[in-house]
Design a protein around this motif. Sequence first.
Motif, PDB file in Angstrom:
ATOM      1  N   HIS A 157       2.970  -2.611 -11.007  1.00  0.00           N
ATOM      2  CA  HIS A 157       2.196  -2.942  -9.806  1.00  0.00           C
ATOM      3  C   HIS A 157       1.392  -1.705  -9.396  1.00  0.00           C
ATOM      4  O   HIS A 157       1.942  -0.614  -9.223  1.00  0.00           O
ATOM      5  N   ASP A 162      -1.183  -0.154  -6.771  1.00  0.00           N
ATOM      6  CA  ASP A 162      -1.680  -0.306  -5.396  1.00  0.00           C
ATOM      7  C   ASP A 162      -2.933   0.524  -5.164  1.00  0.00           C
ATOM      8  O   ASP A 162      -2.870   1.748  -5.092  1.00  0.00           O
ATOM      9  N   HIS A 196      -3.196  -4.539  -7.201  1.00  0.00           N
ATOM     10  CA  HIS A 196      -3.214  -5.008  -5.812  1.00  0.00           C
ATOM     11  C   HIS A 196      -4.298  -4.223  -5.081  1.00  0.00           C
ATOM     12  O   HIS A 196      -4.107  -3.057  -4.739  1.00  0.00           O
ATOM     13  N   MET A 238      -6.331  -3.119  -2.072  1.00  0.00           N
ATOM     14  CA  MET A 238      -6.381  -3.041  -0.610  1.00  0.00           C
ATOM     15  C   MET A 238      -7.678  -2.312  -0.304  1.00  0.00           C
ATOM     16  O   MET A 238      -7.679  -1.131   0.086  1.00  0.00           O
ATOM     17  N   ASP A 284       5.844  -8.399  -1.636  1.00  0.00           N
ATOM     18  CA  ASP A 284       5.573  -6.958  -1.713  1.00  0.00           C
ATOM     19  C   ASP A 284       5.890  -6.292  -0.385  1.00  0.00           C
ATOM     20  O   ASP A 284       5.290  -6.625   0.640  1.00  0.00           O
TER      21      ASP A 284
HETATM   22 ZN    ZN Z   1       1.271  -3.668  -3.428  1.00  0.00          ZN
END
Ligand code: ZN
Length: 221
Positions: free
Chosen positions: A36, A38, A69, A71, A178
């Motif tokens: 994963h 981020d 992921h 953001m 998450d």
């Molecule tokens: Zn995440």
Amino acid sequence: MSTARYRIAPSVLSADFARLAEEVRAVVDAGADWIHFDVMDNHYVPNLTFGPMVCQALRRHTQAPIDVHLMVQPVDALALAFCQAGADLVSFHPDASTHVDRTLQLVRAEGKQTGLVFNPAAPLDLLEWVIDKVDLVLVMSVNPGFGGQSFIDSALRKVERARRIIEASGRDIRLEVDGGIKVDNIRRVADAGADTFVAGSAIFGQPDYKAVIDAMRRALA
Ligand code: ZN
Ligand code: DX5
């Protein structure tokens, strides 16, 4: 649901950034299913991590699926850049994209899987309109931006609701959670309907990654 359906996705947010390839190798050897990744832009969230060049560099060091992921805001240019940097799955926050359907189409057109991410206070409503273009629903159980926060319990109800929406669609969509996932709460999250679990500090914060991942799998069994 058989335990084989479960995926554990350690978040490298809590890894040692100076030894990222080694950390990824260690956690995959310890039994991680996905990595994963981020991505924070100091705009959508008040923190800054890494971009597509780091993803591309890591791609050469692992066969494990890279679960990006995002953001970030705006989304589209970076979503494309991560597709081209070797991501397997690109998730984004619908509130960060001006045209959610278009962003999903962009990622699909690159041959990658798509994910939509829902913050703790975000409704799931728009899923109804784009579910045919979604491969993963990611329910945030913390506010995005930092590792090591506590699990927000209302996420469990949202996971239950997301599971119902996915089942009703009849489509093969993963349900990921998450934030604040640990050995002692992963079972509750699975019971609510999740099949994919992000864990950052719970894994990278311990010296023995395999011991944590094995304990998570035992809790899920
Ligand atoms: Zn995440
Ligand atoms: C938070 C990130 C998470 C974070 C989870 O914005 O999306 O993936 O790394 O960290 P833990 O497992 O420590 O809550």
